[in-house]
Design an enzyme around this catalytic site. Structure first.
Site, mmCIF file in Angstrom:
data_model
loop_
_atom_site.group_PDB
_atom_site.id
_atom_site.type_symbol
_atom_site.label_atom_id
_atom_site.label_comp_id
_atom_site.label_asym_id
_atom_site.label_seq_id
_atom_site.Cartn_x
_atom_site.Cartn_y
_atom_site.Cartn_z
ATOM 1 N N PRO A 1 69.653 32.102 -52.998
ATOM 2 C CA PRO A 1 68.723 30.629 -53.310
ATOM 3 C C PRO A 1 67.419 31.249 -52.443
ATOM 4 O O PRO A 1 67.643 31.583 -51.206
ATOM 5 C CB PRO A 1 69.458 29.745 -52.894
ATOM 6 C CG PRO A 1 70.861 29.884 -52.912
ATOM 7 C CD PRO A 1 70.781 31.262 -52.427
ATOM 8 N N GLU A 2 66.448 31.308 -53.302
ATOM 9 C CA GLU A 2 65.124 31.588 -52.620
ATOM 10 C C GLU A 2 64.531 30.317 -52.224
ATOM 11 O O GLU A 2 64.742 29.178 -52.426
ATOM 12 C CB GLU A 2 64.115 32.403 -53.432
ATOM 13 C CG GLU A 2 64.971 33.875 -53.771
ATOM 14 C CD GLU A 2 63.920 35.021 -54.397
ATOM 15 O OE1 GLU A 2 62.699 34.834 -53.937
ATOM 16 O OE2 GLU A 2 64.589 35.881 -54.881
ATOM 17 N N LYS B 1 64.460 29.334 -46.460
ATOM 18 C CA LYS B 1 65.726 29.467 -46.883
ATOM 19 C C LYS B 1 66.711 28.541 -46.278
ATOM 20 O O LYS B 1 68.119 28.495 -46.571
ATOM 21 C CB LYS B 1 66.548 30.796 -47.045
ATOM 22 C CG LYS B 1 65.554 31.565 -47.940
ATOM 23 C CD LYS B 1 66.271 33.005 -47.913
ATOM 24 C CE LYS B 1 65.284 33.921 -48.789
ATOM 25 N NZ LYS B 1 65.915 35.422 -48.969
ATOM 26 N N ASN C 1 64.502 38.508 -52.968
ATOM 27 C CA ASN C 1 64.510 39.745 -53.834
ATOM 28 C C ASN C 1 63.460 39.523 -54.902
ATOM 29 O O ASN C 1 62.855 40.468 -55.535
ATOM 30 C CB ASN C 1 65.826 40.282 -54.186
ATOM 31 C CG ASN C 1 65.811 41.685 -54.153
ATOM 32 O OD1 ASN C 1 65.177 42.309 -53.449
ATOM 33 N ND2 ASN C 1 66.704 42.290 -54.870
ATOM 34 N N ARG D 1 68.722 46.122 -50.222
ATOM 35 C CA ARG D 1 68.569 45.462 -51.332
ATOM 36 C C ARG D 1 67.983 46.011 -52.431
ATOM 37 O O ARG D 1 67.469 47.150 -52.256
ATOM 38 C CB ARG D 1 67.729 44.234 -51.229
ATOM 39 C CG ARG D 1 68.292 43.141 -49.947
ATOM 40 C CD ARG D 1 69.406 42.466 -50.250
ATOM 41 N NE ARG D 1 69.451 41.725 -51.623
ATOM 42 C CZ ARG D 1 68.734 40.298 -51.410
ATOM 43 N NH1 ARG D 1 68.493 39.793 -50.332
ATOM 44 N NH2 ARG D 1 68.974 39.573 -52.558
#
Length: 329
Positions: free
Chosen positions: A2-3, A52, A226, A319
């Protein structure tokens, strides 16, 4: 993972449904039994998100800190009052597009997301809030039986929240909370001041680290993950490998302002909408399908929407990084 927009939305649900209420706190899984006993029976007095991470305060002065990480999620069940802030901003039941036009009814994402989970009247249902927000069938009994490995359950008279799979779940005192938050970069939803922008700009401009890594560093700026990283760099026409200290100051400041802009959209819609000025059918398609609302994210091998160059995918800082080698020189 989750961003920032998702965590802010979840926190607003706690503010709306739990703050001011006495809460039964338990650990059905058992792994958080000691922490739960420290909070059980106390009134929740505050709920806030920083990037976050989310923090829930209780009337004994203790805080519950939660970082969902890669696999964490909250399930809400009961007579859920949807976030009044977003509801009043939209003005009615319906989805507001970027041009301000109110569309009738919810727009359901093909992956199960519902952008209206923060709008509406109380209803007895179950809502999952993590990177995606999904709704199941109506509940027959309340509270529902715990499903899976529930680390912590928060229960008021009318609403239940179950947490599964977090990276962090701990009870802290105020000094410990302040110490953790002090290490985080600025979050524009909490502080959109010139000082916050200056702080972000100064940190980036002195670092030899590639800008594509700096945007993911929560000590530099809070909340970017990301998806937003890839989309923001494309929107800025910026090569992800450019050292922070070589990025022009006006570009760094534009990144900060763009993050504030995109974060606000994400909180209001529940989805990471990164293409601007979409209207009518284009907006509906974008809200319904992730493939239609991003410039480069998960579009590897496909032609760039602007120049036609194939979008590149590479491993970058452990990532996946998506970018256009032509538009982002």
């Amino acid at each position: 993972m989750p961003e920032g927009h998702s965590v802010h939305r979840i926190t607003r649900q706690f503010a709306r449904n739990f703050v001011g209420h006495r809460v039964a706190v338990s650990s059905p899984q058992g792994r958080f039994a000691e922490g739960a006993s420290m909070l059980d029976g106390h009134v929740m007095t505050d709920a806030k998100a920083v990037g976050k991470q989310m923090y829930l305060e209780f009337d004994n002065g203790l805080w519950l800190r939660v970082h969902l990480g890669m696999y964490g999620a909250w399930d809400f069940a009961g007579e859920i009052q949807m976030d009044a802030t977003i509801a009043s901003a939209n003005g009615r039941m319906g989805q507001t597009n970027q041009a301000g036009t109110i569309l009738d009814g919810p727009i359901h994402d093909v992956d199960g997301e519902n952008s209206l989970h923060s709008i509406g009247a109380p209803r007895r249902t179950r809502v999952r809030m993590a990177e995606s927000e999904k709704e199941s069938d109506a509940l027959l009994t309340f509270p529902p039986e715990p499903i899976g490995q529930v680390r912590v359950r928060l229960l008021s008279d009318t609403v239940c929240a179950d947490l599964r799979g977090p990276t962090a779940c701990e009870v802290l005192d105020p000094a410990q909370v302040d110490a953790i938050i002090a290490k985080l970069g600025p979050d524009p939803l909490l502080d959109d001041s010139q000082a916050a922008e200056d702080r972000f700009t100064a940190v980036v401009r002195k670092k030899p680290t590639p800008i594509g890594l700096l945007l993911m560093d929560q000590n530099v700026v809070a909340g970017i993950g990301n998806v937003y990283r890839a989309e923001m760099l494309f929107r800025a026409g910026l090569n992800p490998h450019t050292p922070g200290k070589l990025v022009p100051e006006d570009t760094v400041r534009a990144l900060w302002r763009d993050w504030a802009h995109l974060l606000k959209i994400g909180v209001e819609t529940g989805q990471m909408m990164t293409m601007d000025n979409l209207e009518g059918e284009d907006y509906v398609n974008a809200m319904a399908n992730r493939a239609d609302r991003h410039w480069v994210y998960k579009r590897e091998g496909l032609p760039c929407r602007v120049c036609g160059t194939h979008i590149t995918l590479e491993d970058f800082g452990a990532r996946k990084l998506y970018w256009c080698p032509n538009c982002q020189r």
